[in-house]
Design an enzyme around this catalytic site. Structure first.
Site, short mmCIF file in Angstrom:
data_model
loop_
_atom_site.label_atom_id
_atom_site.label_comp_id
_atom_site.label_asym_id
_atom_site.label_seq_id
_atom_site.Cartn_x
_atom_site.Cartn_y
_atom_site.Cartn_z
N CYS A 1 0.77 -1.26 0.00
CA CYS A 1 0.00 0.00 0.00
C CYS A 1 0.80 1.30 0.00
O CYS A 1 0.72 2.08 -0.94
CB CYS A 1 -0.93 0.04 1.21
SG CYS A 1 -2.20 -1.21 1.19
N HIS B 1 -1.71 6.46 2.26
CA HIS B 1 -1.69 5.49 3.34
C HIS B 1 -1.57 6.28 4.64
O HIS B 1 -0.77 7.20 4.72
CB HIS B 1 -0.51 4.53 3.17
CG HIS B 1 -0.58 3.38 4.12
ND1 HIS B 1 -1.32 2.25 3.84
CD2 HIS B 1 -0.06 3.20 5.35
CE1 HIS B 1 -1.23 1.42 4.86
NE2 HIS B 1 -0.47 1.96 5.78
#
Ligand SMILES: *[C@@H]1O[C@H](CO)[C@@H](O)[C@H](O)[C@H]1NC(C)=O
Ligand SMILES: *[C@@H]1O[C@H](CO)[C@@H](O)[C@H](O)[C@H]1NC(C)=O
Ligand SMILES: *[C@@H]1O[C@H](CO)[C@@H](O)[C@H](O)[C@H]1NC(C)=O
Ligand SMILES: *[C@@H]1O[C@H](CO)[C@@H](O)[C@H](O)[C@H]1NC(C)=O
Ligand SMILES: *[C@@H]1O[C@H](CO)[C@@H](O)[C@H](O)[C@H]1NC(C)=O
Ligand SMILES: *[C@@H]1O[C@H](CO)[C@@H](O)[C@H](O)[C@H]1NC(C)=O
Length: 550
Positions: free
Chosen positions: A83, A137
């Site tokens: 991510c 993120h």
């Protein structure tokens, strides 16, 4: 309607795409200089298991409907299959070797360079930029603020029910609540009576309502959390995927020729209570086949759940009459192994984890403009829809990279495309390492459904993945920077995937291509699932020509 002057003009426009947007908006009564809004949808851990990518099992009618009005990239790849590194890469338009983020633990502005981001660029060009859900993120990698204030005009929104994702909210067969991997829920029964992605959709629709009459254009990024684990989704979506209809991965074994360094031991799955109870051997498993089916079922059900959220969001765009002046970009941060090669999760260089869905709806370019109240994106209930494929939209087959989102979105919105980065570019705040993909949007209607004009053999997608050791161990999936000893650099062309795992010095960020720990080579035609590593066979000289950085 096809014979109306507007439509005739549109035919011409298909060839002269840029002149076209202006004519079309003039026809709508907008000023020719009205900039297009951008709705950027990023889904977490979504591989292209979607109807519009040819998946016969998964029900994704709303995303398929978006695809039918879009240009869909068949061969789009993330730069690192995890991510934070992937998001920081595509949001800054720089590769992980430039953001120097291979883990979750640093903020690029202080760690690598003060790089501009896509939303920051739009904001500086007069757009109202807004973030809903998981776009950056969370955590240090975006300075605990989703890169606010630089990237966003208003504080980023996070759904309040996100905090229940990883606690014990999944009812097990014993009637107790657990922190499970498989977590179909009765939404009325969960804390706050809602789920994060539902809240994000509601928030995004409210923002669209506010922006409908705004004087400035908007850039709205909406990040959905599912199908990221845990699979916590409304349980009714399971009904779309009866277990007896769920097949296993076609290649559910660890390939004999796979170098151990290439394997990811999916430690995050093993930590969930329901998986831990299975006592699966570390690192190679396997997961019992019944449970494999259940994981696949829950992944697909989560995808259909996200599809309904995308459907509600896009139908709101329609209802607010914004569909004629809003670009919609849809993608994911990376893919997910669903048992292929005996692997689960992301954390590798295989196609199943690096390949992502990528499509762009550009009003007046990828589709005609909606005329007089016409709806492009009416909500489709996946429980009602048949599995018949919706009419496909335009598709491009060339290899493309997520790092190209930045220049492409800028170009499609009519903003100046940032210049190419010099090497190195740590000192340059605004430049692009990816390509402007606008050339794919110049359609030649004599060649049906395929927009690609160049030679697909000329395009290459680069990905990379770090490892702490040659063999799988506890931190092989997500090594911290200081523990990285090996970097797997991978290139994907239309013909093959070629990966070399070379030693890497994390203090100086230096890869040593003279110190190759292992290699992989898979040919697309003869081995599309990447099960037969022929790297050693090629050492005699047939190996793809010298490794070249872009
Ligand atoms: C980094 O970029 C931001 C946004 O352009 C700017 O406000 C800030 O002053 C820059 N910081 C440094 C240290 O250059
Ligand atoms: C990161 O956040 C902290 C705390 O809000 C702030 O003091 C610092 O200036 C931020 N870093 C940058 C580069 O803006
Ligand atoms: C499950 O498979 C059967 C047999 O192919 C099919 O008739 C049925 O429609 C499938 N069910 C669903 C929900 O897809
Ligand atoms: C390739 O060669 C290396 C070094 O000789 C060896 O360790 C490895 O097992 C070989 N891999 C395959 C797939 O034959
Ligand atoms: C897993 O191991 C525990 C403790 O050794 C044991 O009680 C349990 O029955 C095992 N479960 C399975 C599915 O083998
Ligand atoms: C790179 O690897 C080669 C082969 O192991 C070694 O001889 C060389 O010293 C390494 N270079 C650096 C800069 O570490």
């Amino acid at each position: 309607m096809l014979s109306s002057p507007g439509r005739g003009l549109f035919r011409l426009c298909l060839v002269l795409a840029s002149a076209c947007a202006a004519l079309q908006s003039a026809e709508q009564g907008n000023s020719v200089t009205d900039p297009l809004n951008v709705l950027f949808i990023v889904v977490d851990d979504l591989r292209p298991t979607l109807g519009c990518y040819g998946d016969k099992l998964v029900r994704s009618p709303n995303i398929d409907q978006l695809a039918s009005h879009s240009l869909l990239f068949q061969n789009a790849f993330a730069q690192q299959a995890v991510c934070a590194p992937s998001r920081v890469s595509f949001l800054t338009g720089r590769r992980p070797d430039t953001t120097r983020l291979y883990d979750f633990n640093s903020y690029w502005r202080v760690h690598a360079g003060n790089f501009s981001t896509i939303p920051q660029y739009f904001k500086e060009k007069g757009y109202v930029t807004m973030s809903v859900g998981k776009v950056f993120h969370p955590g240090i990698s975006s300075n605990h603020s989703d890169d606010a204030p630089y990237s966003w005009s208003i504080p980023p929104y996070h759904p309040s029910s996100e905090k229940y994702e990883n606690i014990k909210t999944c009812r097990g067969p014993d009637g107790e609540l657990h922190a499970n991997l498989l977590c179909p829920v009765d939404v009325r029964d969960v804390p706050e009576g809602t789920l994060p992605d539902k809240q994000s959709t509601e928030q995004a629709i409210q923002l669209l309502e506010k922006m409908k009459t705004a004087a400035r254009p908007f850039f709205l990024a909406v990040g959905y959390h599912k199908p990221h684990i845990p699979f916590r989704y409304p349980k009714e979506f399971q009904k779309l995927y009866p277990l007896e209809n769920i097949t296993l991965a076609p290649n559910p074994w660890v390939p004999a020729g796979l170098p151990p360094v290439a394997y990811n031991p999916w430690m995050d799955l093993r930590q969930r209570e329901d998986v831990a109870a299975l006592n699966i051997s570390v690192p190679y498993g396997p997961i019992p086949v019944d449970f494999q089916r259940k994981i696949r079922q829950s992944y697909f059900a989560s995808v259909s759940y996200v599809d309904t959220q995308v459907g509600r969001l896009l139908s709101a765009l329609d209802d607010l009459q914004l569909a004629g002046r809003t670009i919609v970009a849809f993608t994911s941060d990376h893919g997910w192994s669903l048992g292929e090669h005996g692997e689960w999760a992301k954390y590798s260089n295989f196609d199943v984890t690096t390949r992502v869905p990528l499509m762009f709806y550009v009003p007046g370019t990828t589709a005609l403009l909606p005329q007089g109240g016409e709806k492009f994106f009416p909500y489709i209930d996946p429980f009602d829809s048949t599995s018949e494929l919706m009419q496909t939209g335009r598709q491009a087959k060339g290899l493309v990279e997520l790092v190209s989102l930045f220049p492409t979105l800028a170009g499609l919105a009519g903003l100046p495309v940032p210049p190419r980065c010099p090497v190195p570019s740590f000192h340059v705040e605004l430049c692009r390492e990816g390509q402007n993909l606008q050339k794919h949007f110049q359609f030649d209607d004599s060649k049906e459904a395929s927009s690609f004009r160049g030679n697909p053999r000329e395009s290459i997608a680069y990905s990379q993945y770090p490892r702490p050791a040659d063999s799988p161990q506890w931190n092989s999936d997500k090594p911290s920077l200081k523990d990285i000893k090996i970097m797997g650099y991978s290139i994907r062309t239309i013909d093959y995937r070629y990966t070399v795992w070379v030693s890497f010095n994390p203090e100086e960020f230096l890869a040593n291509f003279s110190d190759v720990h292992a290699g992989e080579l898979y040919f697309v035609d003869s081995d599309p699932l990447q099960d037969h590593n022929v790297y050693n066979d090629s050492l005699g000289g047939g190996r793809p020509s010298a490794w070249m950085l872009p």
